[in-house]
Motif scaffolding. Structure first.
Motif: not given
Length: 141
Positions: A66-76
């Motif tokens: 699955i390709v999703t806009d990113g780039p981050y899983g967690e933005t902290h």
């Protein structure tokens, strides 16, 4: 020994960066990069674009991925750049990482790059040998 220095910045640090004097940042990073080059330890390095339009994540939890806009899983903490260095020891890697001109809210994660000896009995695998040949052909250390 090769190490990757992974630059991470909190959202607060990114906001500080947005209001800072970009020329001053460029000068400080340029001096750091020059010191790495002159010492003969820098193999590669770059900053990473923040643009959400250009970044994406490939998640292999499904088939097809699955390709999703990113780039981050967690933005902290945002992964914002990297250096690849080759040094004689962990202590030397610590010395170079500690000299990086980053401010509050920023961190460097320093990871040793695997070597053939890390693969133990599998070190004689022909696929690993082929990768070493590719590195040599491309001029990588």
């Amino acid at each position: 020994m090769k190490y990757m220095l992974i630059m991470r910045a909190t959202e607060a640090a990114r906001q500080d960066y947005d209001t800072a004097d970009i020329n001053q940042i460029i000068e400080k990073m340029g001096a750091y990069n020059e010191a790495l080059f002159k010492a003969g330890v820098m193999l590669a390095g770059d900053g990473l674009a923040d643009s959400m339009a250009d970044n994406f994540v490939v998640d292999f939890a499904a088939d097809p991925p699955i390709v999703t806009d990113g780039p981050y899983g967690e933005t902290h903490e945002l992964f914002s750049g990297f250096w690849m260095i080759q040094v004689a020891s962990k202590e030397e890697a610590i010395e170079w990482a500690s000299r990086c001109p980053l401010g509050p809210g920023s961190k460097l994660e320093v990871r040793r790059v695997t070597e053939m000896s890390d693969f133990g009995e599998a070190a004689d695998n022909p696929i690993l040998a082929q990768q070493e040949l590719w590195r040599a052909e491309s001029g990588q250390v």
